[in-house]
Design a protein around this motif. Structure first.
Motif, short mmCIF file in Angstrom:
data_model
loop_
_atom_site.label_atom_id
_atom_site.label_comp_id
_atom_site.label_asym_id
_atom_site.label_seq_id
_atom_site.Cartn_x
_atom_site.Cartn_y
_atom_site.Cartn_z
N GLY A 297 0.65 -1.21 -0.28
CA GLY A 297 0.14 -0.38 0.07
C GLY A 297 0.74 0.77 0.11
O GLY A 297 1.84 1.18 -0.05
N ARG A 298 -0.11 2.76 0.28
CA ARG A 298 0.89 4.22 0.30
C ARG A 298 1.07 4.33 1.98
O ARG A 298 -0.89 4.10 2.22
N ILE A 299 1.10 5.38 2.27
CA ILE A 299 1.16 6.29 2.96
C ILE A 299 -0.05 7.33 2.58
O ILE A 299 0.24 8.08 2.01
N GLU A 300 -1.07 7.02 3.64
CA GLU A 300 -2.35 7.46 3.03
C GLU A 300 -1.72 9.48 3.67
O GLU A 300 -2.23 10.54 3.60
N ALA A 301 -1.42 9.40 5.24
CA ALA A 301 -1.25 10.50 5.84
C ALA A 301 -0.75 10.10 6.86
O ALA A 301 -0.27 8.80 8.00
N VAL A 302 0.28 11.01 7.24
CA VAL A 302 1.17 11.05 8.84
C VAL A 302 0.94 12.14 10.28
O VAL A 302 0.40 13.66 9.22
N LEU A 303 0.09 12.12 10.70
CA LEU A 303 -0.76 12.49 11.98
C LEU A 303 0.09 12.19 13.49
O LEU A 303 0.74 11.49 13.61
N PRO A 304 -0.37 13.87 14.53
CA PRO A 304 0.06 13.49 15.47
C PRO A 304 -0.41 13.22 16.01
O PRO A 304 -1.20 12.31 15.99
N SER A 305 0.40 12.39 17.15
CA SER A 305 -0.20 11.34 18.24
C SER A 305 -1.24 11.92 19.38
O SER A 305 -1.04 13.43 19.81
N ALA A 306 -1.92 11.42 20.00
CA ALA A 306 -3.24 12.35 21.34
C ALA A 306 -1.77 12.32 22.29
O ALA A 306 -1.89 13.76 22.68
N ASP A 307 -0.97 12.08 22.52
CA ASP A 307 0.33 12.05 23.52
C ASP A 307 0.51 13.62 22.59
O ASP A 307 1.90 12.75 22.41
#
Length: 417
Positions: A297-307
């Motif tokens: 597959g492919r990386i869809e998104a890179v998001l910050p974690s809750a912490d």
């Protein structure tokens, strides 16, 4: 790969005849019978080289390997006494698999004749030696093989031996990640009571599959004392249940949580040392922890974690349902390609095998397999760059290479001259 059962057919013993088929063709010695000896059983001279004889003339053939590159050295004798090398003219032709022939014309140096070129690896060839002394010509031919074996085509096919051709490839630099399967946010829905009241009926339990619009509970309004139906906002499975019959609901906490197990993605943790190298759109291979299932597959998104204090980012990768092989909550591993560069020449990394002090592949020429000592560059789990040691377009063994190696070792093809 080659199985042990057909090993008799597969591991065909290599008839190496490192034979000194010393077919002397010198003048005045045409009646001399050709001499054949078994591998490694030839006569050795004072310098531990192969002694070639024709009447009272003899030539000792050695490969000098104590310098930076292996070189031929020839020592001439008459009646086993050294002869001035300036009185001898000599040539050697090495017929290799390929086919390719290396030719050497010798000049005198100290007490021996030396060749002008390097004797390239592998030292596996059919040798023809000619020498002229005092107007008489002498000629010998013999085989000197190493790292070579012969396997019938049907035996190789039955054993799972596969080949590819050496050529260009793209080397991808990868990064290993760990994560787990989760339901996508759009595949989850909370179920709330529209008006505060008492739960009069609850038609589902944890794990119950429901359809969108299905009545799943009934609540009596605290204001109107009328009972109204609660329906499922989406299709899916009951993942959380916070009420029972008789409970008062209508506050901030949802009554139920529904998740659609067909809408999944993998969430991978990116620590600071890796986060800067991972971007949306990069290709990634996702593998179940047991290794039974993989998906590209492919990386869809890179998001910050809750912490926010951990400085960990989360990479999302879409997972197709595939009949339920990916299940929410299970761990997965990932291999994301963070860079790629072209290599003019490369071989499959799994094809590489050890041989003496070299890393080699086994080149195939018909039913003959022979080592090729490689000069290597960059390496990835899939490809390894080749800087030298094999010609472009050469067929080499990919699957079953370690069994070709076992057959070579069994045959006894040694580094000998």
């Amino acid at each position: 790969m080659i199985r042990s059962a057909p090993s008799r057919g597969l591991f065909v013993a290599l008839c190496l005849a490192l034979t000194s088929g010393l077919s002397a063709c010198g003048q005045g010695s045409s009646d001399k019978a050709e001499t054949e000896v078994t591998a490694g059983d030839y006569e050795r001279g004072p310098h531990r080289g192969r002694m070639l004889r024709d009447g009272d003339f003899a030539l000792e053939v050695t490969i000098y390997e104590e310098g930076p590159e292996p070189l031929f050295r020839l020592y001439p004798y008459i009646n086993d006494k050294p002869v001035d090398p300036r009185q001898v003219q000599a040539t050697i032709a090495l017929a290799r698999t390929g086919p390719k022939t290396d030719r050497f014309t010798f000049t005198s140096e100290n007490d021996y004749l030396t060749g002008p070129g390097v004797v390239a690896e592998p030292h596996s060839f059919d040798v023809t030696v000619t020498a002229t002394h005092a107007g008489r010509q002498h000629r010998w031919a013999y085989a000197s093989y190493e790292g070579r074996t012969t396997i019938a085509a049907d035996a190789a096919r039955a054993g799972g031996v596969t080949v590819e051709r050496v050529g260009p490839a793209t080397l991808g630099e990868s990064l290993a990640l760990t994560g787990r399967v989760e339901i996508k946010p759009e595949g989850q829905s909370e179920v709330h009571a529209r008006y505060p009241g008492r739960v009069m009926a609850l038609n589902v339990e944890l794990g119950t599959l429901v359809s969108r619009g299905q009545v799943i509970a009934r609540v009596e309004s605290s204001e109107s004392l009328q009972t109204y139906a609660i329906t499922a906002p989406i299709s899916g499975m009951i993942l959380a249940k916070n009420v029972n019959v008789g409970s008062i609901t209508g506050g901030g906490e949802p009554m139920l949580m529904i998740g659609d197990p067909t809408q999944l993605h993998a969430e991978f943790l990116l620590y600071p040392r890796d986060a800067e190298r991972v971007r949306a759109g990069q290709p990634i291979m996702v593998r179940s922890l047991a290794g039974d299932y993989t998906i590209n597959g492919r990386i869809e998104a890179v998001l910050p974690s809750a912490d926010l204090t951990s400085q960990v980012l989360i990479a999302h990768v879409h997972l197709s349902h595939q009949g339920g092989i990916w299940r929410p909550g299970l761990g997965v591993s990932g291999e994301v390609q963070v860079a790629s560069t072209p290599a003019p020449l490369a071989v499959r990394t799994r094809a590489l095998q050890p041989f003496r002090d070299f890393t080699v592949v086994y080149a195939r020429f018909g039913t003959t397999y022979e080592v090729r000592m490689l000069e290597l560059g960059r390496r990835t789990p899939e490809w390894t760059e080749v800087l030298g040691g094999i010609e472009p377009g050469t067929e080499y063994v990919v699957d079953g290479a370690f069994l070709i190696r076992a057959d070579v070792e069994k045959s006894g093809a040694s580094h000998d001259h």
